[in-house]
Design an enzyme around this catalytic site. Structure first.
Site, PDB file in Angstrom:
ATOM      1  N   ASP A  32      14.542  13.735  -9.907  1.00  0.00           N
ATOM      2  CA  ASP A  32      14.024  13.090 -11.112  1.00  0.00           C
ATOM      3  C   ASP A  32      12.835  12.213 -10.712  1.00  0.00           C
ATOM      4  O   ASP A  32      12.891  11.506  -9.699  1.00  0.00           O
ATOM      5  CB  ASP A  32      15.122  12.242 -11.760  1.00  0.00           C
ATOM      6  CG  ASP A  32      14.761  11.798 -13.160  1.00  0.00           C
ATOM      7  OD1 ASP A  32      13.772  11.046 -13.317  1.00  0.00           O
ATOM      8  OD2 ASP A  32      15.465  12.182 -14.105  1.00  0.00           O
ATOM      9  N   ILE A  33      11.758  12.246 -11.486  1.00  0.00           N
ATOM     10  CA  ILE A  33      10.577  11.450 -11.138  1.00  0.00           C
ATOM     11  C   ILE A  33      10.761   9.965 -11.464  1.00  0.00           C
ATOM     12  O   ILE A  33       9.998   9.129 -10.988  1.00  0.00           O
ATOM     13  CB  ILE A  33       9.276  11.991 -11.783  1.00  0.00           C
ATOM     14  CG1 ILE A  33       9.362  11.994 -13.299  1.00  0.00           C
ATOM     15  CG2 ILE A  33       8.953  13.367 -11.242  1.00  0.00           C
ATOM     16  CD1 ILE A  33       8.042  12.301 -13.980  1.00  0.00           C
ATOM     17  N   ASN A  45      22.381  14.758 -21.817  1.00  0.00           N
ATOM     18  CA  ASN A  45      22.054  14.150 -23.102  1.00  0.00           C
ATOM     19  C   ASN A  45      21.722  15.250 -24.100  1.00  0.00           C
ATOM     20  O   ASN A  45      21.086  16.240 -23.749  1.00  0.00           O
ATOM     21  CB  ASN A  45      20.858  13.209 -22.946  1.00  0.00           C
ATOM     22  CG  ASN A  45      21.115  12.119 -21.932  1.00  0.00           C
ATOM     23  OD1 ASN A  45      22.208  11.603 -21.832  1.00  0.00           O
ATOM     24  ND2 ASN A  45      20.094  11.773 -21.157  1.00  0.00           N
ATOM     25  N   GLY A  51      19.157  10.182 -25.771  1.00  0.00           N
ATOM     26  CA  GLY A  51      18.213   9.973 -24.680  1.00  0.00           C
ATOM     27  C   GLY A  51      17.557  11.227 -24.142  1.00  0.00           C
ATOM     28  O   GLY A  51      16.834  11.158 -23.148  1.00  0.00           O
ATOM     29  N   GLN A  52      17.766  12.387 -24.785  1.00  0.00           N
ATOM     30  CA  GLN A  52      17.107  13.602 -24.302  1.00  0.00           C
ATOM     31  C   GLN A  52      15.626  13.504 -24.601  1.00  0.00           C
ATOM     32  O   GLN A  52      15.213  13.290 -25.739  1.00  0.00           O
ATOM     33  CB  GLN A  52      17.698  14.849 -24.961  1.00  0.00           C
ATOM     34  CG  GLN A  52      17.132  16.139 -24.403  1.00  0.00           C
ATOM     35  CD  GLN A  52      17.787  17.401 -24.982  1.00  0.00           C
ATOM     36  OE1 GLN A  52      18.628  17.339 -25.871  1.00  0.00           O
ATOM     37  NE2 GLN A  52      17.371  18.544 -24.468  1.00  0.00           N
ATOM     38  N   SER A  53      14.800  13.649 -23.552  1.00  0.00           N
ATOM     39  CA  SER A  53      13.356  13.563 -23.743  1.00  0.00           C
ATOM     40  C   SER A  53      12.656  14.884 -23.467  1.00  0.00           C
ATOM     41  O   SER A  53      11.544  15.094 -23.950  1.00  0.00           O
ATOM     42  CB  SER A  53      12.761  12.457 -22.866  1.00  0.00           C
ATOM     43  OG  SER A  53      13.030  12.712 -21.505  1.00  0.00           O
ATOM     44  N   HIS A  98      19.451  20.038 -19.407  1.00  0.00           N
ATOM     45  CA  HIS A  98      19.444  19.652 -18.003  1.00  0.00           C
ATOM     46  C   HIS A  98      20.590  18.700 -17.740  1.00  0.00           C
ATOM     47  O   HIS A  98      20.945  17.871 -18.564  1.00  0.00           O
ATOM     48  CB  HIS A  98      18.104  19.035 -17.589  1.00  0.00           C
ATOM     49  CG  HIS A  98      17.626  17.912 -18.441  1.00  0.00           C
ATOM     50  ND1 HIS A  98      17.117  18.088 -19.708  1.00  0.00           N
ATOM     51  CD2 HIS A  98      17.571  16.578 -18.203  1.00  0.00           C
ATOM     52  CE1 HIS A  98      16.755  16.926 -20.220  1.00  0.00           C
ATOM     53  NE2 HIS A  98      17.037  15.983 -19.317  1.00  0.00           N
ATOM     54  N   LEU A  99      21.153  18.873 -16.582  1.00  0.00           N
ATOM     55  CA  LEU A  99      22.266  18.051 -16.139  1.00  0.00           C
ATOM     56  C   LEU A  99      21.722  17.040 -15.132  1.00  0.00           C
ATOM     57  O   LEU A  99      21.012  17.421 -14.199  1.00  0.00           O
ATOM     58  CB  LEU A  99      23.307  18.957 -15.480  1.00  0.00           C
ATOM     59  CG  LEU A  99      24.662  18.359 -15.161  1.00  0.00           C
ATOM     60  CD1 LEU A  99      25.387  17.993 -16.456  1.00  0.00           C
ATOM     61  CD2 LEU A  99      25.489  19.375 -14.386  1.00  0.00           C
ATOM     62  N   HIS A 100      22.034  15.771 -15.341  1.00  0.00           N
ATOM     63  CA  HIS A 100      21.661  14.725 -14.395  1.00  0.00           C
ATOM     64  C   HIS A 100      22.777  14.580 -13.366  1.00  0.00           C
ATOM     65  O   HIS A 100      23.941  14.477 -13.734  1.00  0.00           O
ATOM     66  CB  HIS A 100      21.504  13.374 -15.105  1.00  0.00           C
ATOM     67  CG  HIS A 100      20.370  13.302 -16.050  1.00  0.00           C
ATOM     68  ND1 HIS A 100      19.175  12.686 -15.727  1.00  0.00           N
ATOM     69  CD2 HIS A 100      20.237  13.744 -17.324  1.00  0.00           C
ATOM     70  CE1 HIS A 100      18.357  12.758 -16.765  1.00  0.00           C
ATOM     71  NE2 HIS A 100      18.980  13.391 -17.745  1.00  0.00           N
TER      72      HIS A 100
END
Length: 115
Positions: A31-32, A88, A94-96, A101-103
């Site tokens: 993640d950036i 999310n 909070g999905q942007s 995608h899984l964190h």
């Protein structure tokens, strides 16, 4: 694939990412804006906007996201100490980026509720 999707561009190699894993079904990259010492995003190669858009045909790839998270946690040395996986769904959660995608987060004490 969606040409306006950042994650699809990463899959195609048209956008940079620090990949930590990839196979025929999923890609994982750092993640950036990490929220923990270990923070990777695990995405399917197939474009699915949100979890609400997944269907029965996506069962295998959704399971593979979770198994990949477990594998990467073990490789990062956080499998035993603990880690969190989160997905999310939609802006209110909070999905942007609208490509599921899984964190994978770990390497520090997680709090509950995450909120």
């Amino acid at each position: 694939m969606s040409t306006d999707c950042l994650f699809c561009r990463i899959i195609d190699g048209d956008a940079p990412a620090e990949k930590v894993y990839e196979d025929d079904d999923v890609i994982a990259f750092r993640d950036i804006f990490p929220a923990a010492p270990t923070h990777c995003l695990i995405i399917p190669r197939k474009h699915i906007n949100t979890l609400n858009d997944a269907d029965e045909s996506d069962t295998q790839v959704l399971g593979k996201l979770m198994l990949t998270a477990s594998r990467l946690a073990k490789e990062a040395g956080i499998g035993e100490s603990g880690y969190r996986v989160a997905m999310n769904c939609n802006r209110g959660a909070g999905q942007s980026v609208f490509h599921i995608h899984l964190h994978l987060l770990g390497g520090r004490q997680m709090k509950w509720p995450p909120g």
